[in-house]
Write a protein that holds these residues in place. Structure first.
Motif, PDB file in Angstrom:
ATOM      1  N   GLY A 176      24.125  14.009   6.391  1.00 30.68           N
ATOM      2  CA  GLY A 176      23.219  14.991   6.958  1.00 30.68           C
ATOM      3  C   GLY A 176      22.342  15.682   5.936  1.00 30.68           C
ATOM      4  O   GLY A 176      21.450  16.422   6.304  1.00 30.68           O
ATOM      5  N   ASP A 186      19.251  20.019   4.356  1.00 32.53           N
ATOM      6  CA  ASP A 186      20.689  19.866   4.576  1.00 32.53           C
ATOM      7  C   ASP A 186      20.953  20.166   6.039  1.00 32.53           C
ATOM      8  O   ASP A 186      20.892  21.306   6.473  1.00 32.53           O
ATOM      9  N   PHE A 187      21.215  19.138   6.815  1.00 35.96           N
ATOM     10  CA  PHE A 187      21.380  19.261   8.250  1.00 35.96           C
ATOM     11  C   PHE A 187      22.822  19.051   8.690  1.00 35.96           C
ATOM     12  O   PHE A 187      23.083  18.779   9.856  1.00 35.96           O
ATOM     13  N   ARG A 188      23.764  19.164   7.734  1.00 35.80           N
ATOM     14  CA  ARG A 188      25.172  18.990   8.085  1.00 35.80           C
ATOM     15  C   ARG A 188      25.646  20.135   8.968  1.00 35.80           C
ATOM     16  O   ARG A 188      25.142  21.253   8.879  1.00 35.80           O
ATOM     17  N   ASN A 189      26.606  19.846   9.818  1.00 37.55           N
ATOM     18  CA  ASN A 189      27.185  20.851  10.708  1.00 37.55           C
ATOM     19  C   ASN A 189      28.322  21.537   9.955  1.00 37.55           C
ATOM     20  O   ASN A 189      29.463  21.085   9.960  1.00 37.55           O
ATOM     21  N   TRP A 190      28.008  22.633   9.282  1.00 38.69           N
ATOM     22  CA  TRP A 190      28.988  23.290   8.422  1.00 38.69           C
ATOM     23  C   TRP A 190      30.137  23.904   9.204  1.00 38.69           C
ATOM     24  O   TRP A 190      31.254  24.021   8.686  1.00 38.69           O
ATOM     25  N   ASP A 191      29.916  24.285  10.454  1.00 41.04           N
ATOM     26  CA  ASP A 191      31.020  24.790  11.261  1.00 41.04           C
ATOM     27  C   ASP A 191      32.047  23.684  11.493  1.00 41.04           C
ATOM     28  O   ASP A 191      33.259  23.914  11.420  1.00 41.04           O
ATOM     29  N   ALA A 192      31.579  22.451  11.755  1.00 40.98           N
ATOM     30  CA  ALA A 192      32.495  21.324  11.954  1.00 40.98           C
ATOM     31  C   ALA A 192      33.208  20.964  10.654  1.00 40.98           C
ATOM     32  O   ALA A 192      34.397  20.646  10.664  1.00 40.98           O
ATOM     33  N   ASP A 236      33.911  23.043   8.161  1.00 41.90           N
ATOM     34  CA  ASP A 236      34.901  24.104   7.927  1.00 41.90           C
ATOM     35  C   ASP A 236      36.113  23.956   8.837  1.00 41.90           C
ATOM     36  O   ASP A 236      37.254  24.128   8.398  1.00 41.90           O
ATOM     37  N   PRO A 263      35.076  15.269  10.508  1.00 45.90           N
ATOM     38  CA  PRO A 263      34.671  15.966  11.734  1.00 45.90           C
ATOM     39  C   PRO A 263      34.137  14.995  12.763  1.00 45.90           C
ATOM     40  O   PRO A 263      33.691  13.908  12.429  1.00 45.90           O
ATOM     41  N   VAL A 319      28.293  14.697  15.684  1.00 45.26           N
ATOM     42  CA  VAL A 319      27.524  15.648  16.467  1.00 45.26           C
ATOM     43  C   VAL A 319      26.308  14.935  17.002  1.00 45.26           C
ATOM     44  O   VAL A 319      25.605  14.261  16.269  1.00 45.26           O
ATOM     45  N   ASP A 320      26.068  15.063  18.293  1.00 43.68           N
ATOM     46  CA  ASP A 320      24.897  14.401  18.898  1.00 43.68           C
ATOM     47  C   ASP A 320      23.644  15.170  18.613  1.00 43.68           C
ATOM     48  O   ASP A 320      23.588  16.323  18.518  1.00 43.68           O
TER      49      ASP A 320
END
Length: 71
Positions: free
Chosen positions: A4, A34-40, A42, A67, A70-71
């Motif tokens: 991401g 940086d498009f990573r899903n940081w909540d996922a 964590d 993780p 994510v769509d």
């Protein structure tokens, strides 16, 4: 491991990035960032930490392999 992030000015990582850089339109089509899903990320790390603290083996399907996509 966590896809991401894209920095077109950094050295390519892997064959996929090398091939993308060959396409002239890739700089306009893929914005830097940086498009990573940081909540996922964590949540995954917290889950692994809890399993390690409990001394248990990661269970299949528990998110221990990373993780969920994510769509």
């Amino acid at each position: 491991m966590f896809f991401g992030a894209w920095n077109p000015d950094a050295p390519p990582v892997g064959i996929g990035e090398r091939l993308i850089r060959l396409a002239p339109a890739s700089r306009e089509a893929l914005p830097a960032g940086d498009f990573r899903n940081w909540d996922a990320v964590d949540a995954w790390a917290d889950h692994i930490a809890a399993e390690l603290a409990a001394g248990s083996e990661p269970t299949p399907g528990s998110g221990a392999s990373g993780p969920a996509p994510v769509d």
